[in-house]
Motif scaffolding. Structure first.
Motif, PDB file in Angstrom:
ATOM      1  N   ASN A   1      29.590  75.877   3.948  1.00 41.82           N
ATOM      2  CA  ASN A   1      29.375  77.285   4.251  1.00 41.82           C
ATOM      3  C   ASN A   1      29.713  77.611   5.702  1.00 41.82           C
ATOM      4  OD1 ASN A   1      28.783  79.816   3.112  1.00 41.82           O
ATOM      5  ND2 ASN A   1      26.757  79.822   4.045  1.00 41.82           N
TER       6      ASN A   1
ATOM      7  N   SER B   1      31.806  79.306   8.466  1.00 41.60           N
ATOM      8  CA  SER B   1      32.622  80.512   8.530  1.00 41.60           C
ATOM      9  C   SER B   1      34.074  80.167   8.878  1.00 41.60           C
ATOM     10  CB  SER B   1      32.067  81.462   9.600  1.00 41.60           C
ATOM     11  OG  SER B   1      32.941  82.541   9.801  1.00 41.60           O
TER      12      SER B   1
ATOM     13  N   GLY C   1      36.159  75.300   5.590  1.00 42.21           N
ATOM     14  CA  GLY C   1      34.802  75.792   5.388  1.00 42.21           C
ATOM     15  C   GLY C   1      33.750  74.711   5.241  1.00 42.21           C
TER      16      GLY C   1
ATOM     17  N   ASP D   1      22.407  79.250  11.674  1.00 39.84           N
ATOM     18  CA  ASP D   1      23.417  80.301  11.653  1.00 39.84           C
ATOM     19  C   ASP D   1      24.608  79.930  12.541  1.00 39.84           C
ATOM     20  OD1 ASP D   1      23.966  83.337  11.016  1.00 39.84           O
ATOM     21  OD2 ASP D   1      24.440  83.035  13.135  1.00 39.84           O
TER      22      ASP D   1
ATOM     23  N   LYS E   1      28.159  81.985  13.262  1.00 40.90           N
ATOM     24  CA  LYS E   1      29.047  83.129  13.022  1.00 40.90           C
ATOM     25  C   LYS E   1      28.604  83.952  11.804  1.00 40.90           C
ATOM     26  CE  LYS E   1      32.826  82.549  15.733  1.00 40.90           C
ATOM     27  NZ  LYS E   1      33.409  83.555  16.542  1.00 40.90           N
ATOM     28  N   GLY E   2      27.280  84.123  11.658  1.00 44.39           N
ATOM     29  CA  GLY E   2      26.764  84.963  10.589  1.00 44.39           C
ATOM     30  C   GLY E   2      26.609  84.293   9.237  1.00 44.39           C
ATOM     31  N   ARG E   3      26.822  82.992   9.166  1.00 46.75           N
ATOM     32  CA  ARG E   3      26.659  82.270   7.896  1.00 46.75           C
ATOM     33  C   ARG E   3      25.685  81.120   8.087  1.00 46.75           C
ATOM     34  NH1 ARG E   3      32.188  81.704   4.692  1.00 46.75           N
ATOM     35  NH2 ARG E   3      30.664  81.245   3.078  1.00 46.75           N
TER      36      ARG E   3
ATOM     37  N   ARG F   1      24.934  74.836   5.231  1.00 46.90           N
ATOM     38  CA  ARG F   1      24.268  74.044   4.195  1.00 46.90           C
ATOM     39  C   ARG F   1      24.566  72.576   4.469  1.00 46.90           C
ATOM     40  NH1 ARG F   1      26.676  77.678   0.045  1.00 46.90           N
ATOM     41  NH2 ARG F   1      28.035  75.900  -0.236  1.00 46.90           N
TER      42      ARG F   1
END
Length: 85
Positions: free
Chosen positions: A10, A12, A46, A69, A71-73, A76
């Motif tokens: 996940n 970014s 990714g 977090d 960059k906004g993601r 996981r």
């Protein structure tokens, strides 16, 4: 299953390699960071694999990276080759 290697997903596509390495560098005992890239575009795919000096350091990093977090993601993190990947 390798207990000293994490799969981190996940990530970014807007993040650059230095930003990703900086996040992983906050963890103690990192011995290798592998960030696969697309052959055609050269963009990160990714996800990344991070190898640690031992199982305990990998476990600590898994706990600290999972949900972090970037960059906004939310990252996981899981042990590499875990059936929950």
């Amino acid at each position: 299953m390798e207990k000293n290697k994490l799969f981190v997903g996940n990530i970014s596509f807007d993040a650059n390699e230095d930003e990703v390495r900086d996040v992983f560098g906050e963890c103690e005992g990192v011995s290798e960071v592998a960030i696969p890239k697309d052959r055609e575009s050269g963009r990160m795919r990714g996800f990344a694999f991070i190898t640690f000096e031992n199982d305990d350091l990998a476990s600590q990093a898994k706990d600290s990276l999972n949900g972090k977090d970037l960059k906004g993601r939310a990252l996981r993190a899981n042990f590499a080759n875990s059936p929950t990947n």
